[in-house]
Design an enzyme around this catalytic site. Structure first.
Site, PDB file in Angstrom:
ATOM      1  N   HIS A 163       0.803  -1.214   0.000  1.00  0.00           N
ATOM      2  CA  HIS A 163       0.000   0.000   0.000  1.00  0.00           C
ATOM      3  C   HIS A 163       0.842   1.273   0.000  1.00  0.00           C
ATOM      4  O   HIS A 163       0.652   2.124  -0.866  1.00  0.00           O
ATOM      5  CB  HIS A 163      -1.087   0.043   1.082  1.00  0.00           C
ATOM      6  CG  HIS A 163      -1.884   1.280   0.854  1.00  0.00           C
ATOM      7  ND1 HIS A 163      -2.884   1.346  -0.079  1.00  0.00           N
ATOM      8  CD2 HIS A 163      -1.708   2.533   1.307  1.00  0.00           C
ATOM      9  CE1 HIS A 163      -3.308   2.590  -0.172  1.00  0.00           C
ATOM     10  NE2 HIS A 163      -2.622   3.332   0.650  1.00  0.00           N
ATOM     11  N   TYR A 218       1.587   5.153  -2.639  1.00  0.00           N
ATOM     12  CA  TYR A 218       1.823   6.573  -2.334  1.00  0.00           C
ATOM     13  C   TYR A 218       3.233   7.008  -2.701  1.00  0.00           C
ATOM     14  O   TYR A 218       3.458   8.196  -2.955  1.00  0.00           O
ATOM     15  CB  TYR A 218       1.471   6.882  -0.873  1.00  0.00           C
ATOM     16  CG  TYR A 218      -0.008   6.745  -0.685  1.00  0.00           C
ATOM     17  CD1 TYR A 218      -0.868   7.602  -1.362  1.00  0.00           C
ATOM     18  CD2 TYR A 218      -0.558   5.733   0.068  1.00  0.00           C
ATOM     19  CE1 TYR A 218      -2.226   7.448  -1.279  1.00  0.00           C
ATOM     20  CE2 TYR A 218      -1.918   5.571   0.158  1.00  0.00           C
ATOM     21  CZ  TYR A 218      -2.745   6.426  -0.519  1.00  0.00           C
ATOM     22  OH  TYR A 218      -4.090   6.267  -0.449  1.00  0.00           O
ATOM     23  N   HIS A 237      -9.712   0.508 -11.161  1.00  0.00           N
ATOM     24  CA  HIS A 237      -9.254   1.474 -10.148  1.00  0.00           C
ATOM     25  C   HIS A 237      -7.790   1.857 -10.366  1.00  0.00           C
ATOM     26  O   HIS A 237      -7.440   3.028 -10.421  1.00  0.00           O
ATOM     27  CB  HIS A 237      -9.449   0.858  -8.756  1.00  0.00           C
ATOM     28  CG  HIS A 237      -8.666   1.508  -7.660  1.00  0.00           C
ATOM     29  ND1 HIS A 237      -8.939   2.786  -7.212  1.00  0.00           N
ATOM     30  CD2 HIS A 237      -7.613   1.065  -6.916  1.00  0.00           C
ATOM     31  CE1 HIS A 237      -8.087   3.092  -6.234  1.00  0.00           C
ATOM     32  NE2 HIS A 237      -7.267   2.068  -6.048  1.00  0.00           N
ATOM     33  N   PHE A 238      -6.940   0.841 -10.539  1.00  0.00           N
ATOM     34  CA  PHE A 238      -5.532   1.254 -10.514  1.00  0.00           C
ATOM     35  C   PHE A 238      -5.031   1.804 -11.844  1.00  0.00           C
ATOM     36  O   PHE A 238      -3.960   2.413 -11.878  1.00  0.00           O
ATOM     37  CB  PHE A 238      -4.610   0.190  -9.895  1.00  0.00           C
ATOM     38  CG  PHE A 238      -4.428  -1.101 -10.608  1.00  0.00           C
ATOM     39  CD1 PHE A 238      -3.778  -1.175 -11.813  1.00  0.00           C
ATOM     40  CD2 PHE A 238      -4.854  -2.282 -10.004  1.00  0.00           C
ATOM     41  CE1 PHE A 238      -3.568  -2.387 -12.437  1.00  0.00           C
ATOM     42  CE2 PHE A 238      -4.649  -3.508 -10.625  1.00  0.00           C
ATOM     43  CZ  PHE A 238      -4.005  -3.557 -11.850  1.00  0.00           C
ATOM     44  N   HIS A 239      -5.815   1.642 -12.910  1.00  0.00           N
ATOM     45  CA  HIS A 239      -5.405   2.360 -14.120  1.00  0.00           C
ATOM     46  C   HIS A 239      -5.767   3.851 -14.024  1.00  0.00           C
ATOM     47  O   HIS A 239      -5.150   4.675 -14.689  1.00  0.00           O
ATOM     48  CB  HIS A 239      -5.981   1.708 -15.376  1.00  0.00           C
ATOM     49  CG  HIS A 239      -5.190   0.491 -15.774  1.00  0.00           C
ATOM     50  ND1 HIS A 239      -5.434  -0.749 -15.266  1.00  0.00           N
ATOM     51  CD2 HIS A 239      -4.107   0.356 -16.588  1.00  0.00           C
ATOM     52  CE1 HIS A 239      -4.547  -1.614 -15.756  1.00  0.00           C
ATOM     53  NE2 HIS A 239      -3.733  -0.964 -16.560  1.00  0.00           N
ATOM     54  N   ARG A 285     -10.464 -10.514 -12.306  1.00  0.00           N
ATOM     55  CA  ARG A 285      -9.245  -9.895 -12.838  1.00  0.00           C
ATOM     56  C   ARG A 285      -8.224 -10.984 -13.106  1.00  0.00           C
ATOM     57  O   ARG A 285      -8.417 -12.134 -12.698  1.00  0.00           O
ATOM     58  CB  ARG A 285      -8.689  -8.856 -11.842  1.00  0.00           C
ATOM     59  CG  ARG A 285      -8.182  -9.455 -10.555  1.00  0.00           C
ATOM     60  CD  ARG A 285      -7.687  -8.417  -9.564  1.00  0.00           C
ATOM     61  NE  ARG A 285      -6.364  -7.894  -9.910  1.00  0.00           N
ATOM     62  CZ  ARG A 285      -5.519  -7.338  -9.016  1.00  0.00           C
ATOM     63  NH1 ARG A 285      -5.859  -7.249  -7.738  1.00  0.00           N
ATOM     64  NH2 ARG A 285      -4.352  -6.873  -9.386  1.00  0.00           N
ATOM     65  N   ARG A 286      -7.137 -10.635 -13.773  1.00  0.00           N
ATOM     66  CA  ARG A 286      -6.018 -11.553 -14.024  1.00  0.00           C
ATOM     67  C   ARG A 286      -6.475 -12.865 -14.639  1.00  0.00           C
ATOM     68  O   ARG A 286      -6.015 -13.940 -14.256  1.00  0.00           O
ATOM     69  CB  ARG A 286      -5.304 -11.879 -12.714  1.00  0.00           C
ATOM     70  CG  ARG A 286      -4.724 -10.683 -12.038  1.00  0.00           C
ATOM     71  CD  ARG A 286      -4.143 -11.022 -10.712  1.00  0.00           C
ATOM     72  NE  ARG A 286      -2.989 -10.191 -10.442  1.00  0.00           N
ATOM     73  CZ  ARG A 286      -2.382 -10.107  -9.282  1.00  0.00           C
ATOM     74  NH1 ARG A 286      -2.813 -10.801  -8.267  1.00  0.00           N
ATOM     75  NH2 ARG A 286      -1.344  -9.347  -9.131  1.00  0.00           N
TER      76      ARG A 286
END
Ligand code: HAS
Ligand code: CU
Length: 544
Positions: A220, A224, A371-373, A435-436
């Protein structure tokens, strides 16, 4: 001045971009596979054995190699320019670069040989060649050494300027590297104590639950570590680029401290569905995750206020008229502003992930890559492109090759990302598409999925084109004969008000102590519990 650090910055950034180029090529291939066009069979001649090997390359090169090299290159440039002094010990930073390159090669070769198809989270009991894990460790050590070079420079500056506040850009960069040192402790323990000895056959089994927990202790704050350099540019550079000022510098400094304190004790929000972690510790880290929203909300407020100052200085009037007055013909600003807008949506989908009961429905679905794209793929990557539009010309001392092309690149990334991430979010939320997975070959995929798969394919193809536009511009910029007509300067935003910020925003001790206490409270009991119940029994598996 700054010849050494400029050159080193250029090498780091260049290598990061090369990694993203290769990693990025696999993105459209995955979208095609999901839509039923599997090109991986034809790639077998090139040594790419499966979708999963391609996915590993995509994620490791993009999410780990591109980001880390770009960030270290960016900071190698920013810290000396912000402190107005060269790195104290450039040899240390040069050594760091070489160590990272050695680590990269050791990690990349096994992936290319299909000996490390373990995806970027390398969850055990999937097992890779020991070279992969050792290479990764060396890569991280290299990034530590780079950080030590930055800390040494920062400490020297403080000795040379007693009692003076550290300039904001260097301040934020150094906190980001400190966060990285703390975060990587988790993955260092995972690799050195458990995974490397296991992959070498020195211990027979491993404990996947323990490994996952140590991974997310790191995983996590890693996000950041990617985001804070983008925030540094949004706060410390973009206001200057739009003719504005940083609305509140003390608040911006507070945000960096809050990230240092709150980024680690939330990793378990990636493990809400793990059966081996007691509920109460999930609840605690769920609470911390919501606290972690605060610095991003402060950022939204502060950055938009800074942009508004710029828009009004440029003659914009009315409630929203200042937005139109912003320099939309400047690709560096446009790319970064579009990145911010996409991040607002990425933040909202993060809020859904973090909500325990929503996570039960979303975990391991395509919602998560959606989300992470929007976060690492947009807030971070599109911002880094925006930075590259002034930094690469600066380092090459040449003008940006084609501004219009750069503007087209920023907008195509924005549109492509909206389509792709919308498709992925909806597939995950409505149909629980995993996913994946090779969705193109999945017997459970129903015809209803098709429009969303096509939407995200179209988005992925537009992103592919956008990526090529970026590289054309970078190559055009550095290879052209033209020199920059005037020296290019690093944009440095001035504060809106010159009130001195309170002393507690300039001292490390309380923040480091708070960070340590929160880590102890949130991870101490979990790790003690996992150690007490540890069973090193799981053998390794190679699935693809
Ligand atoms: Fe996340 C999973 C929760 C932020 C990356 N995240 C992931 C994974 C990645 C990732 C890579 O709680 C997948 C890992 C894997 O492979 O399994 N995430 C959050 C939360 C936030 C968040 C609460 N994530 C990020 C960032 C990332 C990132 C940043 C990369 C850089 N995430 C999760 C959770 C999971 C997760 C769970 C696990 C899911 C599962 O089940 O597996 C927050 O930090 C987000 C806060 C952000 C905001 C937005 C603020 C907006 C700003 C811009 C404003 C400016 C504008 C411009 C709009 C609240 C600052 C206006 C312009 C004008 C012109 C006016
Ligand atoms: Cu997270």
């Amino acid at each position: 001045m700054f010849k050494t650090s400029n050159k080193l910055a250029a090498w780091n950034i260049g290598l990061g971009m090369a990694a993203l180029f290769i990693g990025g090529l696999f993105g459209p291939l995955q979208k095609l596979e999901h839509a039923g066009i599997n090109l991986y069979t034809s790639l077998q001649n090139l040594g790419i054995a499966s979708y999963y090997q391609g996915l590993t390359l995509h994620a490791v090169l993009n999410a780990i190699v591109w980001t880390t090299f770009f960030i270290i290159g960016f900071f190698t440039f920013v810290i000396p320019h912000s402190l107005k002094r060269e790195l104290t010990n450039p040899k240390l930073n040069i050594a760091a670069f070489y160590i990272m390159v050695v680590g990269l090669v050791m990690t990349a070769v096994p992936i290319l040989l299909n000996l490390a198809t373990v995806l970027f989270t390398f969850y055990t009991p999937l097992m890779a060649s020991p070279f992969f894990y050792i290479g990764l460790t060396i890569f991280v050590v290299g990034s530590w050494v780079a950080g030590w070079g930055f800390f040494a420079t920062y400490i020297t500056w403080r000795k040379e300027h007693p009692g003076q506040p550290v300039p904001f850009l260097a301040f934020g960069a150094v906190i980001t590297m400190a966060l990285w040192q703390i975060a990587t402790l988790g993955v260092a323990v995972e690799l050195l104590v458990f995974v490397i000895p296991w992959s070498l056959g020195w211990i027979e089994g491993t404990d996947p639950q323990m490994n996952r927990t140590l991974l997310w202790f790191f995983g996590h704050p890693l996000v950041y570590f990617w985001l804070l350099p983008a925030y540094l540019s949004w706060y410390g550079m973009v206001p200057k680029q739009v003719g504005g000022k940083l609305f509140s510098e003390p608040m911006a400094r507070l945000v960096f401290w809050l990230f240092l304190v709150l980024s680690v004790p939330v990793g378990i929000h990636h493990q809400f569905l793990d059966p081996g972690i007691p509920q109460r510790w999930k609840l605690l880290q769920f609470g911390f995750t919501f606290a972690l929203f605060v610095p991003s909300l402060l950022t939204a407020f502060n950055v938009i206020a800074s942009l508004e100052i710029g828009g009004r200085n440029r003659g914009g009037t009315g409630l929203l008229g200042w937005i139109r007055a912003l320099p939309w013909d400047d690709p560096s600003f446009t790319a970064q502003n579009l990145a911010m807008i996409l991040f607002a949506f990425g933040g909202i989908s993060g809020l859904a992930n973090a909500s325990y009961n929503m996570n039960l429905a979303l975990h391991n679905t395509t919602w998560i890559p959606g989300h992470f794209h929007l976060t690492v793929g947009s807030a971070v990557t599109l911002t880094f492109f925006g930075i590259a539009y002034w930094l690469v010309p600066k380092l090459a001392n040449k003008p940006l090759w084609n501004r219009k092309l750069a503007l087209a690149q920023a907008w195509t990334w924005f549109i492509g990302m909206i389509l792709m991430s919308n498709g992925l979010h909806a597939l995950g939320l409505i149909f629980q598409a995993p996913r994946r997975s090779m969705l193109g070959a999945a017997p459970y995929a129903s015809g209803e999925w098709q429009p969303l798969l096509i939407e995200s394919l179209v988005g992925g193809l537009i992103l592919g084109v956008s990526g090529l536009l970026f590289y054309a511009n970078m190559i055009g910029t550095v290879t052209q004969k033209k020199q920059a007509p005037a020296p290019i300067e690093m944009p440095v935003a001035e504060p809106y008000r010159n009130d001195p910020s309170p002393a507690w925003l300039h001292t490390w001790r309380p923040w480091l102590i708070t960070a340590a206490v929160l880590i102890l409270v949130s991870y101490g009991p979990v790790l003690t519990y996992l150690f007490a119940n540890m069973e090193l029994t799981s053998p390794g598996f190679k699935l693809w």
